[in-house]
Scaffold this motif. Sequence first.
Motif, mmCIF file in Angstrom:
data_model
loop_
_atom_site.group_PDB
_atom_site.id
_atom_site.type_symbol
_atom_site.label_atom_id
_atom_site.label_comp_id
_atom_site.label_asym_id
_atom_site.label_seq_id
_atom_site.Cartn_x
_atom_site.Cartn_y
_atom_site.Cartn_z
ATOM 1 N N ASP A 84 0.822 -1.216 0.000
ATOM 2 C CA ASP A 84 0.000 0.000 0.000
ATOM 3 C C ASP A 84 0.852 1.261 0.000
ATOM 4 O O ASP A 84 0.522 2.239 -0.691
ATOM 5 C CB ASP A 84 -0.936 -0.007 1.213
ATOM 6 C CG ASP A 84 -1.993 -1.098 1.118
ATOM 7 O OD1 ASP A 84 -2.256 -1.552 -0.011
ATOM 8 O OD2 ASP A 84 -2.539 -1.489 2.168
ATOM 9 N N THR A 85 1.946 1.252 0.746
ATOM 10 C CA THR A 85 2.790 2.451 0.801
ATOM 11 C C THR A 85 3.428 2.741 -0.568
ATOM 12 O O THR A 85 3.552 3.904 -0.969
ATOM 13 C CB THR A 85 3.879 2.269 1.854
ATOM 14 O OG1 THR A 85 4.597 1.047 1.596
ATOM 15 C CG2 THR A 85 3.285 2.203 3.249
ATOM 16 N N ILE A 86 3.811 1.678 -1.269
ATOM 17 C CA ILE A 86 4.405 1.867 -2.595
ATOM 18 C C ILE A 86 3.358 2.382 -3.572
ATOM 19 O O ILE A 86 3.627 3.290 -4.375
ATOM 20 C CB ILE A 86 5.020 0.550 -3.094
ATOM 21 C CG1 ILE A 86 6.197 0.138 -2.194
ATOM 22 C CG2 ILE A 86 5.480 0.682 -4.534
ATOM 23 C CD1 ILE A 86 7.352 1.098 -2.208
ATOM 24 N N GLN A 88 0.669 4.125 -2.899
ATOM 25 C CA GLN A 88 0.406 5.532 -2.577
ATOM 26 C C GLN A 88 1.529 6.437 -3.066
ATOM 27 O O GLN A 88 1.277 7.549 -3.548
ATOM 28 C CB GLN A 88 0.218 5.679 -1.071
ATOM 29 C CG GLN A 88 -1.038 4.998 -0.534
ATOM 30 C CD GLN A 88 -1.104 5.033 0.973
ATOM 31 O OE1 GLN A 88 -0.241 5.606 1.640
ATOM 32 N NE2 GLN A 88 -2.136 4.415 1.535
ATOM 33 N N ALA A 89 2.760 5.955 -2.970
ATOM 34 C CA ALA A 89 3.895 6.738 -3.460
ATOM 35 C C ALA A 89 3.845 6.889 -4.973
ATOM 36 O O ALA A 89 4.198 7.946 -5.509
ATOM 37 C CB ALA A 89 5.204 6.066 -3.039
ATOM 38 N N ILE A 90 3.384 5.853 -5.679
ATOM 39 C CA ILE A 90 3.231 5.961 -7.128
ATOM 40 C C ILE A 90 2.188 7.027 -7.466
ATOM 41 O O ILE A 90 2.361 7.814 -8.412
ATOM 42 C CB ILE A 90 2.836 4.596 -7.718
ATOM 43 C CG1 ILE A 90 3.999 3.615 -7.574
ATOM 44 C CG2 ILE A 90 2.436 4.720 -9.185
ATOM 45 C CD1 ILE A 90 3.639 2.198 -7.921
ATOM 46 N N GLY A 91 1.095 7.065 -6.711
ATOM 47 C CA GLY A 91 0.091 8.104 -6.928
ATOM 48 C C GLY A 91 0.660 9.495 -6.743
ATOM 49 O O GLY A 91 0.358 10.414 -7.520
ATOM 50 N N ARG A 92 1.504 9.673 -5.717
ATOM 51 C CA ARG A 92 2.123 10.986 -5.501
ATOM 52 C C ARG A 92 3.099 11.322 -6.630
ATOM 53 O O ARG A 92 3.185 12.481 -7.069
ATOM 54 C CB ARG A 92 2.824 10.990 -4.145
ATOM 55 C CG ARG A 92 3.498 12.309 -3.766
ATOM 56 C CD ARG A 92 2.533 13.485 -3.857
ATOM 57 N NE ARG A 92 1.352 13.323 -3.061
ATOM 58 C CZ ARG A 92 1.256 13.696 -1.773
ATOM 59 N NH1 ARG A 92 2.320 14.225 -1.167
ATOM 60 N NH2 ARG A 92 0.127 13.532 -1.110
ATOM 61 N N LEU A 260 7.794 7.939 -4.979
ATOM 62 C CA LEU A 260 8.210 6.542 -5.075
ATOM 63 C C LEU A 260 9.618 6.313 -4.545
ATOM 64 O O LEU A 260 9.844 5.413 -3.716
ATOM 65 C CB LEU A 260 8.118 6.086 -6.540
ATOM 66 C CG LEU A 260 8.510 4.641 -6.836
ATOM 67 C CD1 LEU A 260 7.679 3.672 -6.023
ATOM 68 C CD2 LEU A 260 8.359 4.355 -8.333
ATOM 69 N N PHE A 261 10.571 7.102 -4.986
ATOM 70 C CA PHE A 261 11.950 6.869 -4.561
ATOM 71 C C PHE A 261 12.128 7.143 -3.068
ATOM 72 O O PHE A 261 12.819 6.391 -2.370
ATOM 73 C CB PHE A 261 12.902 7.754 -5.374
ATOM 74 C CG PHE A 261 14.343 7.550 -5.039
ATOM 75 C CD1 PHE A 261 14.969 6.351 -5.328
ATOM 76 C CD2 PHE A 261 15.071 8.556 -4.432
ATOM 77 C CE1 PHE A 261 16.314 6.153 -5.017
ATOM 78 C CE2 PHE A 261 16.411 8.368 -4.121
ATOM 79 C CZ PHE A 261 17.035 7.170 -4.407
ATOM 80 N N TYR A 262 11.507 8.209 -2.567
ATOM 81 C CA TYR A 262 11.621 8.508 -1.134
ATOM 82 C C TYR A 262 11.024 7.384 -0.298
ATOM 83 O O TYR A 262 11.590 6.992 0.725
ATOM 84 C CB TYR A 262 10.926 9.836 -0.823
ATOM 85 C CG TYR A 262 10.923 10.187 0.636
ATOM 86 C CD1 TYR A 262 12.039 10.759 1.230
ATOM 87 C CD2 TYR A 262 9.800 9.949 1.427
ATOM 88 C CE1 TYR A 262 12.040 11.084 2.575
ATOM 89 C CE2 TYR A 262 9.799 10.267 2.773
ATOM 90 C CZ TYR A 262 10.916 10.836 3.337
ATOM 91 O OH TYR A 262 10.918 11.148 4.682
ATOM 92 N N LEU A 278 15.221 -1.154 -4.233
ATOM 93 C CA LEU A 278 15.589 -0.380 -5.414
ATOM 94 C C LEU A 278 15.022 -1.009 -6.684
ATOM 95 O O LEU A 278 14.632 -0.297 -7.617
ATOM 96 C CB LEU A 278 17.112 -0.271 -5.519
ATOM 97 C CG LEU A 278 17.797 0.642 -4.494
ATOM 98 C CD1 LEU A 278 19.302 0.618 -4.691
ATOM 99 C CD2 LEU A 278 17.269 2.070 -4.602
ATOM 100 N N MET A 279 14.955 -2.328 -6.723
ATOM 101 C CA MET A 279 14.349 -2.992 -7.876
ATOM 102 C C MET A 279 12.849 -2.719 -7.944
ATOM 103 O O MET A 279 12.282 -2.629 -9.039
ATOM 104 C CB MET A 279 14.612 -4.496 -7.807
ATOM 105 C CG MET A 279 16.031 -4.891 -8.180
ATOM 106 S SD MET A 279 16.490 -4.373 -9.839
ATOM 107 C CE MET A 279 15.313 -5.299 -10.831
ATOM 108 N N VAL A 280 12.203 -2.588 -6.799
ATOM 109 C CA VAL A 280 10.783 -2.230 -6.794
ATOM 110 C C VAL A 280 10.587 -0.871 -7.476
ATOM 111 O O VAL A 280 9.721 -0.712 -8.363
ATOM 112 C CB VAL A 280 10.235 -2.211 -5.352
ATOM 113 C CG1 VAL A 280 8.859 -1.560 -5.312
ATOM 114 C CG2 VAL A 280 10.157 -3.623 -4.799
#
Length: 341
Positions: A84-86, A88-92, A260-262, A278-280
């Motif tokens: 879920d955190t990833i 949400q980060a993609i959405g940002r 995403l990176f953060y 990092l691969m994610v």
Amino acid sequence: MTVTTDTPAAPAGPRPAAEAAPDLDPDPDPDLDELAGLRTVPARHPWRWAAGIAALVVLAQFAHGLATNPGWDWATFRIYFTADTILQAIGRTLELTAYGTVLGFLLGAGVAAMRLSRSVVLRSIAWAYVWVFRSIPLIVQLVFWFNLSYLYKRFGFGIPFGPTFGDFETVGLLGALGAAVLGLGLHQAAFAAEIIRGGIIAVDAGQREAAAALGIPRWRQARRIVLPQAMRGILPAAANEVISLLKGTSVVYVMAIGELFYQTQVIYGRTGRVVPLLMVATVWYVVLTTVLSIGQYYVERHFARGAQRTPPPTPLQRVRAFVRGLPDRTRPAARTSGGQS
């Protein structure tokens, strides 16, 4: 006494082809007959095959290393790839990309119009803007806008160099997200301005002259004649800039924005699984870039209709045509009693 020989009359109707068109070359060259009987052999390229095989071997080794090297830790990759955190980060990340693209190209269109203006003042200001924002690294611009309140405590509005009618503090004016959008948009506008200007000046000047001779207003000239042709030159570079901006949003990690990176940094800082996290991020950037590239292909195909009466088939149409043609390719060739047909 005269003796005459009666010649038989020619049969009625068209003569045979051999009689109708006598052979103009009664003595054919025997060398040509010999060459016609030779078998055609395609040119061989052994080094090309060797290079291709070597490249395939290297790719196979790399794929084998991805599958067997435990350092990649694919189990952790599978756990966090759809976390879920990833997501949400993609959405940002997409949100920052969209805001930066819209703001950048809107400002870039205005700067490009200023650079094409006949006013020396407007051209000079636009040139200076492009020069400054292309020269300063993006990360420096982001940090600057994030610390704007350090330089300017208050903003006011009123008469220039005169009294102000009201002011407000700058501390709450720009948050982290606002500073990131502003920095990305202003940075993007400098590049977008040059892309738009390049596409416009690539249109033949005779197009505008012909439109002016027909009495078409300047605004309609730009909207119906110049811009549709300029888009063919603008789109490839513009799409490249959007993709670059998508990846460039990773720079806003310095402002602690959960893109995403953060977010991957936060997770591997807590778990210590640096490589799989990092691969994610890498795989998600590849997926998003691929989606944008597909959209770029179809938009370019839409604007190419003016130059191509029949656009080339899309990859999906090529695949469908190949699948429909498989029965014809697998059907054995028909043979006759005298040999191959």
